[in-house]
Design a protein around this motif. Structure first.
Motif, PDB file in Angstrom:
ATOM      1  N   PHE A  31      69.130  21.003 -18.204  1.00 15.07           N
ATOM      2  CA  PHE A  31      70.140  21.652 -17.198  1.00 15.07           C
ATOM      3  C   PHE A  31      71.376  20.910 -17.447  1.00 15.07           C
ATOM      4  O   PHE A  31      71.568  19.599 -17.283  1.00 15.07           O
ATOM      5  CB  PHE A  31      69.537  21.499 -15.857  1.00 15.07           C
ATOM      6  CG  PHE A  31      70.288  22.048 -14.781  1.00 15.07           C
ATOM      7  CD1 PHE A  31      70.072  23.180 -14.428  1.00 15.07           C
ATOM      8  CD2 PHE A  31      71.331  21.286 -14.158  1.00 15.07           C
ATOM      9  CE1 PHE A  31      70.746  23.870 -13.330  1.00 15.07           C
ATOM     10  CE2 PHE A  31      71.968  21.976 -13.146  1.00 15.07           C
ATOM     11  CZ  PHE A  31      71.896  23.189 -12.889  1.00 15.07           C
ATOM     12  N   VAL A  32      72.535  21.859 -17.977  1.00  8.72           N
ATOM     13  CA  VAL A  32      73.606  20.844 -18.138  1.00  8.72           C
ATOM     14  C   VAL A  32      74.922  21.505 -17.328  1.00  8.72           C
ATOM     15  O   VAL A  32      75.094  22.704 -17.311  1.00  8.72           O
ATOM     16  CB  VAL A  32      74.214  21.197 -19.728  1.00  8.72           C
ATOM     17  CG1 VAL A  32      75.515  20.651 -19.994  1.00  8.72           C
ATOM     18  CG2 VAL A  32      73.060  20.668 -20.670  1.00  8.72           C
ATOM     19  N   GLN A  33      75.447  20.544 -16.702  1.00 10.40           N
ATOM     20  CA  GLN A  33      76.754  21.052 -15.739  1.00 10.40           C
ATOM     21  C   GLN A  33      77.763  19.904 -15.795  1.00 10.40           C
ATOM     22  O   GLN A  33      77.410  18.755 -15.994  1.00 10.40           O
ATOM     23  CB  GLN A  33      76.171  21.369 -14.603  1.00 10.40           C
ATOM     24  CG  GLN A  33      75.638  20.123 -13.682  1.00 10.40           C
ATOM     25  CD  GLN A  33      75.609  20.435 -12.215  1.00 10.40           C
ATOM     26  OE1 GLN A  33      75.716  21.301 -11.585  1.00 10.40           O
ATOM     27  NE2 GLN A  33      74.214  19.577 -11.705  1.00 10.40           N
ATOM     28  N   PHE A  34      78.756  20.390 -15.553  1.00 11.60           N
ATOM     29  CA  PHE A  34      80.059  19.563 -15.679  1.00 11.60           C
ATOM     30  C   PHE A  34      80.869  19.815 -14.241  1.00 11.60           C
ATOM     31  O   PHE A  34      80.817  20.694 -13.846  1.00 11.60           O
ATOM     32  CB  PHE A  34      81.001  19.678 -16.763  1.00 11.60           C
ATOM     33  CG  PHE A  34      80.485  19.514 -18.147  1.00 11.60           C
ATOM     34  CD1 PHE A  34      79.851  18.121 -18.595  1.00 11.60           C
ATOM     35  CD2 PHE A  34      80.191  20.577 -19.178  1.00 11.60           C
ATOM     36  CE1 PHE A  34      79.323  17.973 -19.984  1.00 11.60           C
ATOM     37  CE2 PHE A  34      79.588  20.367 -20.258  1.00 11.60           C
ATOM     38  CZ  PHE A  34      79.116  19.062 -20.579  1.00 11.60           C
ATOM     39  N   PRO A  35      81.294  18.732 -13.790  1.00 11.54           N
ATOM     40  CA  PRO A  35      82.323  18.809 -12.695  1.00 11.54           C
ATOM     41  C   PRO A  35      83.587  20.007 -13.098  1.00 11.54           C
ATOM     42  O   PRO A  35      83.900  19.759 -14.283  1.00 11.54           O
ATOM     43  CB  PRO A  35      82.874  17.368 -12.440  1.00 11.54           C
ATOM     44  CG  PRO A  35      81.958  16.639 -13.017  1.00 11.54           C
ATOM     45  CD  PRO A  35      81.273  17.113 -14.191  1.00 11.54           C
TER      46      PRO A  35
ATOM     47  N   THR B  83      85.498  19.282  -6.636  1.00 12.28           N
ATOM     48  CA  THR B  83      84.304  19.703  -5.561  1.00 12.28           C
ATOM     49  C   THR B  83      83.426  20.462  -5.771  1.00 12.28           C
ATOM     50  O   THR B  83      82.276  20.759  -5.083  1.00 12.28           O
ATOM     51  CB  THR B  83      85.111  19.912  -3.975  1.00 12.28           C
ATOM     52  OG1 THR B  83      85.827  21.219  -4.660  1.00 12.28           O
ATOM     53  CG2 THR B  83      86.197  19.017  -3.691  1.00 12.28           C
ATOM     54  N   ARG B  84      83.395  21.076  -7.127  1.00 13.13           N
ATOM     55  CA  ARG B  84      82.500  22.035  -7.512  1.00 13.13           C
ATOM     56  C   ARG B  84      82.071  21.634  -8.930  1.00 13.13           C
ATOM     57  O   ARG B  84      82.790  21.177  -9.708  1.00 13.13           O
ATOM     58  CB  ARG B  84      82.885  23.454  -7.396  1.00 13.13           C
ATOM     59  CG  ARG B  84      83.722  23.890  -8.441  1.00 13.13           C
ATOM     60  CD  ARG B  84      84.258  25.396  -8.198  1.00 13.13           C
ATOM     61  NE  ARG B  84      85.158  25.778  -9.228  1.00 13.13           N
ATOM     62  CZ  ARG B  84      85.582  27.270  -9.430  1.00 13.13           C
ATOM     63  NH1 ARG B  84      84.851  27.921  -8.738  1.00 13.13           N
ATOM     64  NH2 ARG B  84      86.592  27.339 -10.027  1.00 13.13           N
ATOM     65  N   THR B  85      80.851  21.923  -9.373  1.00 11.84           N
ATOM     66  CA  THR B  85      80.481  22.105 -10.589  1.00 11.84           C
ATOM     67  C   THR B  85      80.274  23.283 -11.574  1.00 11.84           C
ATOM     68  O   THR B  85      79.896  24.162 -10.807  1.00 11.84           O
ATOM     69  CB  THR B  85      79.169  20.952 -10.648  1.00 11.84           C
ATOM     70  OG1 THR B  85      78.159  22.048 -10.254  1.00 11.84           O
ATOM     71  CG2 THR B  85      79.212  19.961 -10.233  1.00 11.84           C
ATOM     72  N   ARG B  86      80.393  23.248 -12.634  1.00 13.78           N
ATOM     73  CA  ARG B  86      80.033  24.651 -13.376  1.00 13.78           C
ATOM     74  C   ARG B  86      78.576  24.218 -14.279  1.00 13.78           C
ATOM     75  O   ARG B  86      78.685  23.350 -15.226  1.00 13.78           O
ATOM     76  CB  ARG B  86      81.153  24.957 -14.333  1.00 13.78           C
ATOM     77  CG  ARG B  86      80.693  26.215 -15.132  1.00 13.78           C
ATOM     78  CD  ARG B  86      81.785  26.602 -16.490  1.00 13.78           C
ATOM     79  NE  ARG B  86      81.203  27.376 -17.119  1.00 13.78           N
ATOM     80  CZ  ARG B  86      81.305  27.940 -18.508  1.00 13.78           C
ATOM     81  NH1 ARG B  86      82.560  27.415 -19.002  1.00 13.78           N
ATOM     82  NH2 ARG B  86      80.906  28.833 -18.938  1.00 13.78           N
TER      83      ARG B  86
ATOM     84  N   LEU C 144      77.126  29.006 -11.148  1.00 13.16           N
ATOM     85  CA  LEU C 144      75.838  29.122 -12.329  1.00 13.16           C
ATOM     86  C   LEU C 144      76.491  30.364 -13.400  1.00 13.16           C
ATOM     87  O   LEU C 144      76.456  31.411 -12.870  1.00 13.16           O
ATOM     88  CB  LEU C 144      74.723  29.529 -11.429  1.00 13.16           C
ATOM     89  CG  LEU C 144      74.199  28.698 -10.378  1.00 13.16           C
ATOM     90  CD1 LEU C 144      73.074  29.262  -9.632  1.00 13.16           C
ATOM     91  CD2 LEU C 144      73.710  27.350 -10.836  1.00 13.16           C
ATOM     92  N   SER C 145      76.974  29.860 -14.282  1.00 18.48           N
ATOM     93  CA  SER C 145      77.559  30.876 -15.188  1.00 18.48           C
ATOM     94  C   SER C 145      77.069  30.578 -16.322  1.00 18.48           C
ATOM     95  O   SER C 145      76.453  29.518 -16.907  1.00 18.48           O
ATOM     96  CB  SER C 145      79.294  30.214 -15.180  1.00 18.48           C
ATOM     97  OG  SER C 145      79.251  29.142 -15.885  1.00 18.48           O
ATOM     98  N   TRP C 146      77.546  31.597 -17.316  1.00 17.05           N
ATOM     99  CA  TRP C 146      77.384  32.863 -16.834  1.00 17.05           C
ATOM    100  C   TRP C 146      75.655  33.617 -17.559  1.00 17.05           C
ATOM    101  O   TRP C 146      75.567  33.062 -18.419  1.00 17.05           O
ATOM    102  CB  TRP C 146      78.589  34.109 -17.539  1.00 17.05           C
ATOM    103  CG  TRP C 146      78.678  33.576 -18.855  1.00 17.05           C
ATOM    104  CD1 TRP C 146      79.853  33.014 -19.504  1.00 17.05           C
ATOM    105  CD2 TRP C 146      78.259  34.447 -19.914  1.00 17.05           C
ATOM    106  NE1 TRP C 146      79.623  33.095 -20.837  1.00 17.05           N
ATOM    107  CE2 TRP C 146      78.684  34.021 -21.410  1.00 17.05           C
ATOM    108  CE3 TRP C 146      76.902  35.226 -20.136  1.00 17.05           C
ATOM    109  CZ2 TRP C 146      78.180  34.539 -22.430  1.00 17.05           C
ATOM    110  CZ3 TRP C 146      76.389  35.598 -21.508  1.00 17.05           C
ATOM    111  CH2 TRP C 146      77.115  35.354 -22.573  1.00 17.05           C
ATOM    112  N   VAL C 147      75.458  34.497 -16.756  1.00 17.46           N
ATOM    113  CA  VAL C 147      74.083  34.958 -17.176  1.00 17.46           C
ATOM    114  C   VAL C 147      74.246  36.291 -17.564  1.00 17.46           C
ATOM    115  O   VAL C 147      74.628  37.331 -16.807  1.00 17.46           O
ATOM    116  CB  VAL C 147      73.181  34.828 -16.088  1.00 17.46           C
ATOM    117  CG1 VAL C 147      71.606  35.416 -16.651  1.00 17.46           C
ATOM    118  CG2 VAL C 147      73.025  33.491 -15.666  1.00 17.46           C
ATOM    119  N   GLY C 148      73.735  36.742 -18.989  1.00 20.87           N
ATOM    120  CA  GLY C 148      73.779  38.144 -19.205  1.00 20.87           C
ATOM    121  C   GLY C 148      72.750  39.234 -18.672  1.00 20.87           C
ATOM    122  O   GLY C 148      71.785  38.721 -18.191  1.00 20.87           O
ATOM    123  N   ASP C 149      73.106  40.305 -18.669  1.00 19.86           N
ATOM    124  CA  ASP C 149      72.341  41.188 -18.115  1.00 19.86           C
ATOM    125  C   ASP C 149      70.726  41.448 -19.138  1.00 19.86           C
ATOM    126  O   ASP C 149      70.130  42.178 -18.861  1.00 19.86           O
ATOM    127  CB  ASP C 149      72.696  42.676 -17.832  1.00 19.86           C
ATOM    128  CG  ASP C 149      73.496  43.418 -18.895  1.00 19.86           C
ATOM    129  OD1 ASP C 149      73.310  42.705 -20.360  1.00 19.86           O
ATOM    130  OD2 ASP C 149      74.262  44.200 -19.091  1.00 19.86           O
TER     131      ASP C 149
END
Length: 397
Positions: free
Chosen positions: A265-269, A300-303, A341-346
């Motif tokens: 699970f990879v996220q960055f500020p 104040t948010r992460t992606r 939570l980006s981005w999720v394809g259909d």
């Protein structure tokens, strides 16, 4: 109006600066760092030139002023994996003029057609799909770092030219100040305590181990994606190096079963909350401002950039187990209020279901379009292949 291929230093600067006119009255726009754009088109910086090529064009008005831009590229590892050889176009920017937009599309199409391509996807990146990918069609709020942003009128240009929806990408937002659904935490707590399973966050001290673990997970979990290309260690090292100044080790998590890496699970500020003040420049003064604003905790948010579970361990609640451990970290960082939570394809129904399970709400929608050069073939609608709901069966078959 006329197009010119970008070659000189002056044209490269115009390619970067044309956005100033287009977004001069748009408060939501965040200009990407110039160096990020330039590296995409630098063969020494972009590994994709080892198996592909790219070109840039400017659109000039009758007064020789730039009013638009576009890039075209061929990734030979993927171009021939479709029904027809397919290149890419991206970095499209244009004033609100359909004729101008069509001239830019034509420039990309002609360059690709001369090199054997029969279709083009766009807007996409000459690189991985975590940056500069898809056309924003809903949710015109400030973009997170790497997320595509554009004026609403671009959609009409693409569709009037003949681009068709190839797949949709949904970005959801998670308010970390609201509690998760209780059922989710019950599953998460159960998984987090199961024998044999353990979870660790990334550390720079062991970065090489985590890079190899990431590759093992990615190459297994992504094998059923359309035109899958194995991940390279050098690509990961470069991405980590670029993110080192703003990343947080405790926000990147790996799951293991005994000694086997099974998920990440990879996220960055969201560094765009700082970069919006820099006008695309990372000079000495802005480097000092960066350190100061980071210290002020304006991010104040992460992606969430990417999340994956190996097929054999899917549907075992591993994602929930990661969130179980991540919750403790976020509780120590009260300035982090939102997770994008980006981005999720259909084409990825499993990940969309996960977004629903944690209570995320809709934030943005992008579309990746495909344009077939042959008008007869254009009548045959093409869509990206969906990932099987249960890839465990695919592995075992």
């Amino acid at each position: 109006m006329y197009t010119v291929e970008v070659k000189s230093d002056k044209e490269k600067r115009q390619f970067l600066d044309v956005v100033d006119e287009i977004y001069k009255n748009d408060d939501a726009y965040v200009r990407p760092l110039d160096i990020m754009i330039e590296e995409v088109f630098d063969p020494e910086a972009n590994d994709f030139f080892q198996h592909g090529n790219a070109v840039r064009f400017l659109l000039m008005n009758d007064d020789n002023k730039p009013i638009g831009r576009v890039a075209a590229f061929i990734n030979e590892k993927k171009a021939y994996g479709f029904q027809q050889p397919t290149g890419g176009m991206g970095f499209f920017e244009c004033i609100n003029d359909k004729d101008a937009a069509f001239m830019l599309f034509d420039a990309a199409k002609n360059w690709l057609s001369e090199r054997g391509m029969e279709a083009m996807d766009g807007p996409i990146n000459f690189g991985e799909n975590d940056n500069f990918w898809g056309l924003l069609v809903e949710g015109f709020t400030q973009p997170a770092f790497g997320m595509q942003y554009n004026p609403p009128y671009y959609k009409d240009f693409f569709e009037a030219y003949g681009f068709e929806n190839y797949f949709e990408q949904v970005t959801n937002h998670l308010d970390l100040q609201k509690p998760f659904p209780e059922r989710f935490w019950k599953i998460a707590g159960w998984v987090g305590r199961k024998p044999g399973y353990h979870f660790r966050h990334f550390t720079w001290q062991e970065s090489e181990k985590f890079i190899q673990d990431f590759i093992e997970i990615y190459n297994d979990a992504w094998q059923f994606h359309e035109n899958f290309t194995p991940m390279k260690a050098d690509t990961l090292r470069k991405s980590l190096k670029e993110a080192k100044d703003f990343m947080d080790e405790e926000l990147i998590w790996f799951a293991y079963y005994e000694d086997t890496p099974i998920g990440f699970f990879v996220q960055f500020p969201d560094v765009n909350q700082i970069l919006k003040h820099f006008h695309g420049k990372m000079n000495f003064v802005n480097k000092l401002r960066f350190v100061y604003l980071k210290w002020r905790k304006v991010m104040t948010r992460t992606r969430v950039v990417i999340m994956g579970i190996r097929p054999r361990w899917q549907r075992n609640g591993i994602e929930s187990g990661i969130f179980w451990h991540l919750r403790k970290v976020v509780s120590k960082k009260p300035w982090i209020k939102e997770m994008e939570l980006s981005w999720v394809g259909d084409f990825n129904p499993k990940m969309r279901a996960l977004h629903d399970s944690v209570g995320a709400v809709f934030g943005k929608k992008h579309i990746t379009y495909r344009y077939l050069f042959d008008e007869e073939k254009r009548r045959e609608k093409q869509r990206a292949s969906a990932i099987p709901l249960d890839t465990r069966e695919q592995v075992n078959s």
